[in-house]
Design a protein around this motif. Sequence first.
Motif, PDB file in Angstrom:
ATOM      1  N   VAL A  50       0.922  -1.205   0.009  1.00  0.00           N
ATOM      2  CA  VAL A  50      -0.140  -0.135   0.002  1.00  0.00           C
ATOM      3  C   VAL A  50       0.929   1.229  -0.114  1.00  0.00           C
ATOM      4  N   ALA A  51       0.916   2.181  -1.032  1.00  0.00           N
ATOM      5  CA  ALA A  51       1.530   3.222  -1.085  1.00  0.00           C
ATOM      6  C   ALA A  51       0.640   4.620  -1.266  1.00  0.00           C
ATOM      7  N   GLU A  52       0.623   5.325  -0.228  1.00  0.00           N
ATOM      8  CA  GLU A  52      -0.319   6.399   0.021  1.00  0.00           C
ATOM      9  C   GLU A  52       0.382   7.396   1.075  1.00  0.00           C
ATOM     10  N   ASP A  53       0.571   8.457   0.654  1.00  0.00           N
ATOM     11  CA  ASP A  53       1.084   9.357   1.488  1.00  0.00           C
ATOM     12  C   ASP A  53       0.143   9.892   2.821  1.00  0.00           C
ATOM     13  N   LEU A  54      -1.226   9.950   2.675  1.00  0.00           N
ATOM     14  CA  LEU A  54      -1.868  10.254   3.993  1.00  0.00           C
ATOM     15  C   LEU A  54      -2.283   9.006   4.567  1.00  0.00           C
ATOM     16  N   TYR A  55      -1.754   9.270   5.907  1.00  0.00           N
ATOM     17  CA  TYR A  55      -1.579   8.549   6.977  1.00  0.00           C
ATOM     18  C   TYR A  55      -3.011   7.664   7.240  1.00  0.00           C
ATOM     19  N   LEU A  56      -4.015   8.441   7.685  1.00  0.00           N
ATOM     20  CA  LEU A  56      -5.435   7.851   7.686  1.00  0.00           C
ATOM     21  C   LEU A  56      -5.897   7.270   6.616  1.00  0.00           C
ATOM     22  N   LEU A  57      -5.845   7.464   5.418  1.00  0.00           N
ATOM     23  CA  LEU A  57      -6.055   6.748   4.323  1.00  0.00           C
ATOM     24  C   LEU A  57      -5.320   5.418   4.114  1.00  0.00           C
ATOM     25  N   ASP A  71      -3.738   3.845   6.439  1.00  0.00           N
ATOM     26  CA  ASP A  71      -4.175   2.994   7.565  1.00  0.00           C
ATOM     27  C   ASP A  71      -5.262   2.299   7.090  1.00  0.00           C
ATOM     28  N   GLY A  72      -6.374   3.228   6.574  1.00  0.00           N
ATOM     29  CA  GLY A  72      -7.918   2.546   6.477  1.00  0.00           C
ATOM     30  C   GLY A  72      -7.644   1.284   5.357  1.00  0.00           C
ATOM     31  N   LEU A  73      -6.739   1.660   4.297  1.00  0.00           N
ATOM     32  CA  LEU A  73      -6.748   0.632   3.224  1.00  0.00           C
ATOM     33  C   LEU A  73      -5.879  -0.805   3.560  1.00  0.00           C
ATOM     34  N   VAL A  74      -4.815  -0.710   4.753  1.00  0.00           N
ATOM     35  CA  VAL A  74      -4.296  -1.508   5.298  1.00  0.00           C
ATOM     36  C   VAL A  74      -5.318  -2.497   6.080  1.00  0.00           C
ATOM     37  N   ARG A  75      -6.156  -1.854   6.792  1.00  0.00           N
ATOM     38  CA  ARG A  75      -7.167  -2.458   7.766  1.00  0.00           C
ATOM     39  C   ARG A  75      -8.179  -3.087   6.960  1.00  0.00           C
ATOM     40  N   LEU A  76      -8.682  -2.450   5.796  1.00  0.00           N
ATOM     41  CA  LEU A  76      -9.458  -2.992   4.819  1.00  0.00           C
ATOM     42  C   LEU A  76      -9.116  -4.453   3.989  1.00  0.00           C
ATOM     43  N   ILE A  77      -7.870  -4.065   3.722  1.00  0.00           N
ATOM     44  CA  ILE A  77      -7.205  -5.206   2.957  1.00  0.00           C
ATOM     45  C   ILE A  77      -6.914  -6.606   3.875  1.00  0.00           C
ATOM     46  N   GLU A  78      -6.543  -6.330   5.246  1.00  0.00           N
ATOM     47  CA  GLU A  78      -6.154  -7.373   6.090  1.00  0.00           C
ATOM     48  C   GLU A  78      -7.599  -7.910   6.408  1.00  0.00           C
ATOM     49  N   ALA A  79      -8.666  -7.307   6.467  1.00  0.00           N
ATOM     50  CA  ALA A  79      -9.991  -7.606   6.932  1.00  0.00           C
ATOM     51  C   ALA A  79     -10.772  -8.910   5.719  1.00  0.00           C
ATOM     52  N   GLY A 108      -8.957 -10.777   4.294  1.00  0.00           N
ATOM     53  CA  GLY A 108      -7.660 -12.164   4.505  1.00  0.00           C
ATOM     54  C   GLY A 108      -6.491 -12.082   3.820  1.00  0.00           C
ATOM     55  N   HIS A 109      -5.953 -10.969   3.302  1.00  0.00           N
ATOM     56  CA  HIS A 109      -4.887 -10.674   2.573  1.00  0.00           C
ATOM     57  C   HIS A 109      -3.945  -9.986   3.615  1.00  0.00           C
ATOM     58  N   GLU A 110      -2.637 -10.071   3.165  1.00  0.00           N
ATOM     59  CA  GLU A 110      -1.475  -9.659   3.879  1.00  0.00           C
ATOM     60  C   GLU A 110      -0.818  -8.535   3.406  1.00  0.00           C
ATOM     61  N   VAL A 111      -0.660  -7.486   4.045  1.00  0.00           N
ATOM     62  CA  VAL A 111       0.013  -6.207   3.830  1.00  0.00           C
ATOM     63  C   VAL A 111       1.426  -6.363   4.182  1.00  0.00           C
ATOM     64  N   VAL A 112       2.270  -6.693   2.966  1.00  0.00           N
ATOM     65  CA  VAL A 112       3.842  -6.809   3.356  1.00  0.00           C
ATOM     66  C   VAL A 112       4.476  -5.507   3.673  1.00  0.00           C
ATOM     67  N   ALA A 113       4.159  -4.552   3.243  1.00  0.00           N
ATOM     68  CA  ALA A 113       4.950  -3.267   3.252  1.00  0.00           C
ATOM     69  C   ALA A 113       4.009  -2.068   2.710  1.00  0.00           C
ATOM     70  N   THR A 114       4.046  -1.082   3.573  1.00  0.00           N
ATOM     71  CA  THR A 114       3.559   0.439   3.012  1.00  0.00           C
ATOM     72  C   THR A 114       4.658   1.274   2.790  1.00  0.00           C
ATOM     73  N   ALA A 115       4.287   2.549   2.065  1.00  0.00           N
ATOM     74  CA  ALA A 115       4.960   3.504   1.749  1.00  0.00           C
ATOM     75  C   ALA A 115       4.265   4.875   1.367  1.00  0.00           C
ATOM     76  N   ALA A 116       5.233   5.992   1.647  1.00  0.00           N
ATOM     77  CA  ALA A 116       4.518   7.268   1.770  1.00  0.00           C
ATOM     78  C   ALA A 116       5.190   8.463   0.848  1.00  0.00           C
ATOM     79  N   THR A 117       6.069   7.817   0.050  1.00  0.00           N
ATOM     80  CA  THR A 117       6.718   8.767  -0.967  1.00  0.00           C
ATOM     81  C   THR A 117       6.959   7.734  -2.265  1.00  0.00           C
ATOM     82  N   GLY A 118       7.270   8.428  -3.140  1.00  0.00           N
ATOM     83  CA  GLY A 118       7.587   7.917  -4.416  1.00  0.00           C
ATOM     84  C   GLY A 118       8.695   6.978  -4.302  1.00  0.00           C
ATOM     85  N   PRO A 119      10.069   7.495  -3.770  1.00  0.00           N
ATOM     86  CA  PRO A 119      11.028   6.658  -3.692  1.00  0.00           C
ATOM     87  C   PRO A 119      10.717   5.508  -2.886  1.00  0.00           C
TER      88      PRO A 119
END
Length: 215
Positions: free
Chosen positions: A5-12, A14-22, A24-35
């Motif tokens: 999940v790559a999104e710079d807005l924390y709340l969004l 975090d919401g995507l992570v919770r939704l995806i995990e709900a 049954g999928h695994e969020v292996v990493a998150t990112a907040a910038t292009g690099p």
Amino acid sequence: MRVLVAEDLYLLRDGLVRLIEAYGHEVVATAATGPETLDALRTWRPDVSVIDVRMPPTHRDEGLRAALDARAEVPGLPVLILSQHVERLYARELLADGSGGVGYLLKESVFEAEQFVDALERVAGGGTALDPAVIARLLSAGSPARGLERLTEREHTVLALMAEGLSDQAIGRRLFLSEGAIGKYTTSLFGKLGITDDQDGNRRVRAVLAYLEKT
């Protein structure tokens, strides 16, 4: 599925992570910038990634550029762009290799969790998930592709729904037709577009590209 999940807005994010995990999928990493996004794509090579277009440091197109760069290194690496904006040039570039596993949804068009997760799973499986608004913007850039003029009105409708990423079964439900009838329409339009079984790549993806392609 293993998801990035790559999104710079924390709340969004975090919401995507919770939704995806709900679901049954695994969020292996998150990112907040292009690099960070490009580094994570290279490191994890996830089954699918959800990537915002405009991310730091410049908030222009860093997320989409990271997706394009990663797919250049790993052809077919599945990415679902989730954005407030349609970056027409880069959206075409994202589709250009014809390998599938791409999606482009506008945040304002995702009304329910199941709709989003369904799109995510289709992209992970090598399919497409394109927002109708994205399709409209892409088509506004040029004239119809060669061969499209041979399609009937119904075949155009089926192809437009195919471009959204819908299966034959889902298209049938939308048009109140049987899955078998939709299969006949898709076979016909594949033939008219010159897309045969012995060609490399996903025929549905090739048809969508023909639909979006300039002459």
